[in-house]
Scaffold this motif. Structure first.
Motif, PDB file in Angstrom:
ATOM      1  N   TYR A  13     -17.795  27.597  12.769  1.00  0.00           N
ATOM      2  CA  TYR A  13     -16.945  28.269  13.751  1.00  0.00           C
ATOM      3  C   TYR A  13     -15.703  28.812  13.059  1.00  0.00           C
ATOM      4  O   TYR A  13     -15.126  28.165  12.170  1.00  0.00           O
ATOM      5  N   VAL A  14     -15.299  30.000  13.471  1.00  0.00           N
ATOM      6  CA  VAL A  14     -14.052  30.604  13.006  1.00  0.00           C
ATOM      7  C   VAL A  14     -12.931  30.160  13.934  1.00  0.00           C
ATOM      8  O   VAL A  14     -13.072  30.215  15.169  1.00  0.00           O
ATOM      9  N   GLU A 158     -11.956  26.983   9.006  1.00  0.00           N
ATOM     10  CA  GLU A 158     -13.203  26.984   9.767  1.00  0.00           C
ATOM     11  C   GLU A 158     -13.526  25.572  10.207  1.00  0.00           C
ATOM     12  O   GLU A 158     -13.025  24.585   9.632  1.00  0.00           O
ATOM     13  N   SER A 189     -19.429  31.548  13.857  1.00  0.00           N
ATOM     14  CA  SER A 189     -19.408  32.424  12.692  1.00  0.00           C
ATOM     15  C   SER A 189     -20.834  32.575  12.180  1.00  0.00           C
ATOM     16  O   SER A 189     -21.701  31.759  12.483  1.00  0.00           O
ATOM     17  N   ARG A 197     -18.400  33.876   1.537  1.00  0.00           N
ATOM     18  CA  ARG A 197     -17.080  34.388   1.906  1.00  0.00           C
ATOM     19  C   ARG A 197     -16.172  34.470   0.684  1.00  0.00           C
ATOM     20  O   ARG A 197     -15.363  35.392   0.558  1.00  0.00           O
TER      21      ARG A 197
END
Length: 522
Positions: A13-14, A158, A189, A197
């Protein structure tokens, strides 16, 4: 250096810096424990062309946390991976050979070097019940340094929600916690690792706007209807799948799984069979690849032969009354066939580390990326593959007729040739399964019946050669060869029975025209 395998099921998750981890809200019957803080540092390794990331695989050396060590992560499904763990050992800048072996089929003889260093300050919470752990929620603040090009540093935050490895319903655990995390301001995400990333790469290795070109995955699953699939779609997906299987079994063999020899050999056979069956729709010949795949099969064959014969002859000896077992028969069989297997495994491992094998893998990658198919391959797969199946069915019929005409001293060889043609028809039917459906499955099943009976016959041929050799050796060393002769006679009876069973299985195989219609009807 020992390794272990673990299932990893997680969601990422962002979140922004203002988000608060919602550990005050737990599902009924559970509670959040923690926090536990730790500092993790992971150095990621790859080839200059990012061959591992190209296939969704990551290799890292991580320190800190309860599972520090060398980790290889291999994708299984969306949000799910297999993690292969090895102890840290002494190596820091060079990847240990046991770890490289997990991905040798991908990296081959190319150099592995650090591509990124990711430092994570983790605050971890554990969702527990009275009977155990359900999941962990990690609040990660990440600093990543790229070692590619001019380098660069990236920072982000995150959340990682990971289900406990022994959870019975991982998807249910993830779904039950998702609304709570969304309410706390978290957004799902994409399913990719921190190193993506760190290097500025999108989930499927698509480039970020300022990073230039990047490799992409091959062999994605087709979602069209059976009628819309082209021959190119089906052939490319078949090749991609079998090359992937070959990679998996390569890693399993290097890790010491004896059954992987046979599975690796089968993957090579299926690739070669697909190229042979599809020859009429190829724009250029691929004889060089077929020759190398045949070489690989011959390298791996003696391992499987020794394994099969040791099991087969041991079982046959169990049926012989003790008073008819004269001399150290079992010991001689076991020692000889174990020696053959050991020597064959050593030869296979040597071949799998050779430049010849690595270049074969390169050629297979090129075939998957861009199969040399003619314009005929753009036609609907059902019609084209039905014709190719008919072609292979004709070959099998001719091979069976050759058996009927063969002289006694040629019979074993012609039966073996018929077996190979039955196997090719089976694999052709498997190739057509995406469009042939039930008809393709039925044809593959019947061709397999012929193949298996003829396979038992060929195993008997090989067993008789082994027994004749060992019996002669026993005689020359002053032992009684009677039992070897007895086993030889039993194998002759077994061969006759297998041939009779083959005739029954052959009667169920449809004519070439009917086989074609089974595929076209689907």
């Amino acid at each position: 250096m020992g390794g272990s395998r673990h299932r990893e099921v997680e969601r990422k998750y962002v979140v922004d810096d203002r988000a608060t981890v919602p550990v005050d809200d737990a599902p009924t019957g559970s509670r959040w424990a923690g926090p536990h803080e730790m500092r993790l540092e992971a150095v990621y390794f790859d080839t200059p062309e990012l061959d591992l990331l190209r296939r969704g695989v990551t290799l890292r050396r991580r320190t800190g946390g309860p599972d520090e060590g060398w980790h290889v992560k291999v994708p299984r499904a969306a949000g799910e991976r297999t993690e292969l763990r090895h102890p840290l050992g002494r190596a820091v800048r060079a990847v240990p050979s046991a770890v490289v072996d997990e991905v040798r089929a991908i990296v081959r003889d190319r150099t592995l070097a650090p591509v990124a260093t990711v430092t994570t300050h983790r605050t971890e919470y554990t969702l527990v019940t009275d009977v155990g752990t359900l999941a962990t929620l990690a609040d990660d603040r990440v600093t990543a340094d790229s070692a590619l090009g001019e380098g660069g540093r990236t920072t982000w935050r995150e959340w990682e929600l990971e289900v406990a490895e022994d959870a019975l319903e991982p998807a249910g655990v993830l779904s039950s916690l998702h609304p709570t995390l969304r309410a706390a301001g978290a957004r799902r995400s994409p399913d990719f690792s921190k190193v993506h990333r760190a290097l500025g790469l999108a989930p499927d290795l698509g480039p970020s706007p300022d990073r230039g070109s990047s490799p992409t995955r091959a062999g994605t699953k087709r979602t069209g209807t059976k009628r819309s699939l082209t021959t190119r779609d089906v052939v490319r997906d078949r090749l991609a799948h079998q090359v992937s299987v070959l990679h998996q079994q390569d890693a399993a063999l290097r890790a010491g799984d004896p059954a992987a020899v046979h599975r690796l050999r089968i993957a090579a056979r299926r690739i070669r069979a697909a190229l042979t069956t599809c020859e009429p729709v190829l724009a250029e010949r691929v004889d060089d690849v077929r020759v190398e795949l045949r070489w690989l099969g011959r390298v791996l064959g003696p391992v499987r032969d020794a394994q099969v014969q040791r099991e087969r002859l041991g079982a046959a000896l169990d049926t012989v009354p003790p008073d008819l077992v004269l001399g150290p028969v079992r010991r001689r069989l076991d020692l000889e066939l174990r020696r053959q297997e050991r020597d064959a495994v050593a030869a296979a491992r040597l071949a799998l580390r050779s430049e010849r094998y690595y270049r074969l893998l390169d050629r297979l990658d090129a075939l998957v990326a861009d199969p040399p198919l003619s314009p005929a391959a753009e036609r609907p797969a059902r019609r084209v593959l039905a014709g190719l199946v008919r072609r292979d069915a004709r070959r099998l019929r001719r091979a069976v007729r050759a058996v009927d005409r063969a002289a006694a001293d040629e019979r074993d060889a012609t039966l073996h040739e018929a077996r190979k043609k039955a196997k090719r028809l089976r694999y052709a039917a498997e190739l057509a399964r995406p469009v042939g459906s039930a008809g393709a499955r039925k044809l593959a099943r019947r061709a397999k019946g012929v193949q298996e009976e003829l396979g038992r016959h060929q195993d008997s041929v090989t067993a008789r050669e082994v027994l004749r050799r060992l019996g002669a050796q026993a005689f020359l060393e002053g032992e009684n060869g009677f039992t070897f002769g007895l086993l030889h006679g039993l194998e002759r009876l077994a061969a006759a029975d297998s041939e009779a069973q083959f005739r029954r299985a052959w009667a169920a195989v449809p004519s070439p025209r009917t086989a074609q219609s089974w595929i076209r009807r689907g």
